[in-house]
Design a protein around this motif. Structure first.
Motif, PDB file in Angstrom:
ATOM      1  N   ARG A  88      -1.116   3.063 -12.006  1.00  0.00           N
ATOM      2  CA  ARG A  88       0.243   3.415 -12.406  1.00  0.00           C
ATOM      3  C   ARG A  88       1.133   3.707 -11.217  1.00  0.00           C
ATOM      4  N   ALA A  89       0.542   3.837 -10.026  1.00  0.00           N
ATOM      5  CA  ALA A  89       1.365   4.120  -8.848  1.00  0.00           C
ATOM      6  C   ALA A  89       2.233   2.893  -8.505  1.00  0.00           C
ATOM      7  N   ASP A  90       3.357   3.200  -7.878  1.00  0.00           N
ATOM      8  CA  ASP A  90       4.306   2.132  -7.511  1.00  0.00           C
ATOM      9  C   ASP A  90       3.861   1.505  -6.202  1.00  0.00           C
ATOM     10  N   LEU A  91       2.827   0.653  -6.317  1.00  0.00           N
ATOM     11  CA  LEU A  91       2.260  -0.008  -5.142  1.00  0.00           C
ATOM     12  C   LEU A  91       2.106  -1.500  -5.417  1.00  0.00           C
ATOM     13  N   PRO A  92       2.035  -2.279  -4.356  1.00  0.00           N
ATOM     14  CA  PRO A  92       1.751  -3.710  -4.552  1.00  0.00           C
ATOM     15  C   PRO A  92       0.374  -3.909  -5.150  1.00  0.00           C
ATOM     16  N   GLU A  93       0.192  -5.003  -5.839  1.00  0.00           N
ATOM     17  CA  GLU A  93      -1.048  -5.281  -6.550  1.00  0.00           C
ATOM     18  C   GLU A  93      -2.250  -5.327  -5.616  1.00  0.00           C
ATOM     19  N   PRO A  94      -2.204  -6.018  -4.465  1.00  0.00           N
ATOM     20  CA  PRO A  94      -3.400  -6.037  -3.591  1.00  0.00           C
ATOM     21  C   PRO A  94      -3.792  -4.641  -3.121  1.00  0.00           C
ATOM     22  N   LEU A  95      -2.810  -3.846  -2.729  1.00  0.00           N
ATOM     23  CA  LEU A  95      -3.110  -2.499  -2.256  1.00  0.00           C
ATOM     24  C   LEU A  95      -3.622  -1.606  -3.387  1.00  0.00           C
ATOM     25  N   THR A  96      -3.054  -1.758  -4.570  1.00  0.00           N
ATOM     26  CA  THR A  96      -3.509  -0.955  -5.721  1.00  0.00           C
ATOM     27  C   THR A  96      -4.964  -1.259  -6.054  1.00  0.00           C
ATOM     28  N   THR A  97      -5.287  -2.549  -6.070  1.00  0.00           N
ATOM     29  CA  THR A  97      -6.674  -2.932  -6.377  1.00  0.00           C
ATOM     30  C   THR A  97      -7.632  -2.406  -5.319  1.00  0.00           C
ATOM     31  N   LEU A  98      -7.226  -2.551  -4.054  1.00  0.00           N
ATOM     32  CA  LEU A  98      -8.076  -2.101  -2.969  1.00  0.00           C
ATOM     33  C   LEU A  98      -8.279  -0.584  -3.006  1.00  0.00           C
ATOM     34  N   ALA A 137     -13.588   0.629   5.881  1.00  0.00           N
ATOM     35  CA  ALA A 137     -13.166  -0.118   7.091  1.00  0.00           C
ATOM     36  C   ALA A 137     -12.300  -1.323   6.710  1.00  0.00           C
ATOM     37  N   GLY A 138     -12.728  -2.039   5.658  1.00  0.00           N
ATOM     38  CA  GLY A 138     -11.903  -3.180   5.239  1.00  0.00           C
ATOM     39  C   GLY A 138     -10.544  -2.743   4.724  1.00  0.00           C
ATOM     40  N   ALA A 139     -10.529  -1.626   3.962  1.00  0.00           N
ATOM     41  CA  ALA A 139      -9.256  -1.145   3.438  1.00  0.00           C
ATOM     42  C   ALA A 139      -8.331  -0.723   4.559  1.00  0.00           C
ATOM     43  N   GLU A 140      -8.910  -0.089   5.566  1.00  0.00           N
ATOM     44  CA  GLU A 140      -8.081   0.320   6.699  1.00  0.00           C
ATOM     45  C   GLU A 140      -7.474  -0.894   7.421  1.00  0.00           C
ATOM     46  N   ARG A 141      -8.298  -1.921   7.531  1.00  0.00           N
ATOM     47  CA  ARG A 141      -7.756  -3.127   8.189  1.00  0.00           C
ATOM     48  C   ARG A 141      -6.635  -3.757   7.345  1.00  0.00           C
ATOM     49  N   GLU A 142      -6.855  -3.853   6.037  1.00  0.00           N
ATOM     50  CA  GLU A 142      -5.821  -4.457   5.193  1.00  0.00           C
ATOM     51  C   GLU A 142      -4.581  -3.580   5.096  1.00  0.00           C
ATOM     52  N   ILE A 143      -4.776  -2.262   5.046  1.00  0.00           N
ATOM     53  CA  ILE A 143      -3.614  -1.369   5.020  1.00  0.00           C
ATOM     54  C   ILE A 143      -2.822  -1.494   6.318  1.00  0.00           C
ATOM     55  N   SER A 144      -3.572  -1.589   7.437  1.00  0.00           N
ATOM     56  CA  SER A 144      -2.882  -1.770   8.719  1.00  0.00           C
ATOM     57  C   SER A 144      -2.080  -3.077   8.729  1.00  0.00           C
ATOM     58  N   THR A 145      -2.653  -4.097   8.046  1.00  0.00           N
ATOM     59  CA  THR A 145      -1.935  -5.385   7.993  1.00  0.00           C
ATOM     60  C   THR A 145      -0.685  -5.281   7.119  1.00  0.00           C
ATOM     61  N   LEU A 146      -0.783  -4.495   5.998  1.00  0.00           N
ATOM     62  CA  LEU A 146       0.337  -4.410   5.058  1.00  0.00           C
ATOM     63  C   LEU A 146       1.336  -3.311   5.392  1.00  0.00           C
ATOM     64  N   GLN A 147       1.069  -2.504   6.390  1.00  0.00           N
ATOM     65  CA  GLN A 147       1.963  -1.395   6.710  1.00  0.00           C
ATOM     66  C   GLN A 147       3.360  -1.855   7.123  1.00  0.00           C
ATOM     67  N   HIS A 148       3.463  -3.038   7.789  1.00  0.00           N
ATOM     68  CA  HIS A 148       4.773  -3.484   8.263  1.00  0.00           C
ATOM     69  C   HIS A 148       5.658  -3.939   7.111  1.00  0.00           C
ATOM     70  N   VAL A 149       5.039  -4.207   5.878  1.00  0.00           N
ATOM     71  CA  VAL A 149       5.858  -4.616   4.737  1.00  0.00           C
ATOM     72  C   VAL A 149       6.142  -3.437   3.796  1.00  0.00           C
TER      73      VAL A 149
END
Length: 316
Positions: A88-98, A137-149
């Motif tokens: 229910r959080a206002d987040l993008p779908e990939p980040l919410t799933t992760l 570790a994977g989530a941190e990498r993907e979050i780091s990738t999505l932080q600029h958006v």
């Protein structure tokens, strides 16, 4: 809170838990629903992490695998509900799933580590830790990738929302536990007051019994003293009577000795008289025989009868 009050509160909580367990046993006849209900009771009402050993100790139904299976289903249900709240959080779908997958794995890890008494849970916890570490570790990498958006406002709001939700849940739990503790404390104080009144009454009764016992003891001591005094008087009276009897016995002995001496003297006199009488009897018998002899012979001159007459007179 003092140590005695804390012990009283803990005992009251254990009694309340036993009553709740009995109520759940009456409500759930099947083993698995019963163990899931017990897990929910421990976690939500008493703030205790449920474990298979603890649940089996409380319920005592089925085998050891039954509470482990029910506990796994309980955590799975909580994980699914937690994942729904993340969606229910206002987040993008990939980040919410992760984040949902990551939170579920962390949740399973934390809850699996609570049941350290079973080796199977230890192995599962270690596997979950490894999986969660890799996922983290994977989530941190993907979050780091999505932080600029991601905009700074969304990230700030997300953090605040999560913090507020966690604090709200903690606050609700603390309020419930505080209310329960206050209620138990009030009950413990009432019970303590009742015990204090009963103890006071017991002390008063003991004091009354002690005073009565002291009075009885004093009366018995007085009776004993009076009896002892009477006994001493009786002993003294008996001693005086014995002394008087001893004196009278001495007098009687003296009188008896005198009587014996008089009797001996009288016996001696009687013996002397008997000897004299024996001699007189012998003389009389001789005279009688001579007299009889003379009566058989012809009548003689009076001059010859003179010796017999003289012996008769002498015998007399």
């Amino acid at each position: 809170m003092t140590a005695s009050t804390a012990e009283t509160v803990a005992q009251t909580m254990e009694e309340a838990l036993e009553r709740d367990i009995l109520a759940l046993k009456e409500e759930h006849r099947d083993t698995q629903p019963l163990y899931r209900a017990v897990a929910a009771l421990l976690f939500f009402k008493y703030g205790q992490p449920p474990t298979a050993n603890h649940m089996y100790t409380l319920v005592r139904r089925g085998s050891m695998s039954a509470p482990a299976q029910a506990l796994k289903a309980f955590w799975s249900e909580l994980r699914d509900k937690s994942r729904v709240r993340l969606e229910r959080a206002d987040l993008p779908e990939p980040l919410t799933t992760l984040l949902g997958s990551f939170g579920a794995q962390i949740w399973e890890l934390a809850l699996a580590q609570a049941d350290v008494s079973l080796e199977s849970f230890r192995a599962e916890a270690q596997s979950a830790v490894d999986t969660a570490t890799a996922a983290l570790a994977g989530a941190e990498r993907e979050i780091s990738t999505l932080q600029h958006v991601m905009e700074n406002k969304n990230r700030t709001m997300l953090a605040k929302d999560e913090r507020i939700e966690a604090l709200s849940a903690e606050l609700s739990g603390e309020r419930a536990r505080a209310a329960l503790a206050d209620q138990q404390l009030a009950e413990a104080r009432a019970e303590h007051e009742t015990m204090r009144r009963e103890a006071q009454q017991a002390r008063e009764e003991a004091r009354s019994l002690l005073e009565a016992a002291q009075r009885d003891h004093q009366a018995a001591l007085e009776r004993l003293t009076a009896n002892e005094r009477r006994a001493l008087l009786e002993v003294d009276s008996q001693r005086q009577a014995a002394s008087k009897a001893t004196k009278e016995l001495g007098t009687v002995r003296q009188e008896l000795q005198l009587a014996r001496e008089r009797a001996a003297q009288e016996v001696q006199e009687l013996q002397q008289q008997n000897s004299s009488l024996s001699r007189q009897v012998g003389a009389l018998e001789g005279a009688l025989r001579e007299l009889r002899a003379q009566t058989k012979r012809p009548l003689q001159e009076p001059s010859r009868a003179t010796p017999v007459s003289r012996r008769l007179r002498a015998a007399r």
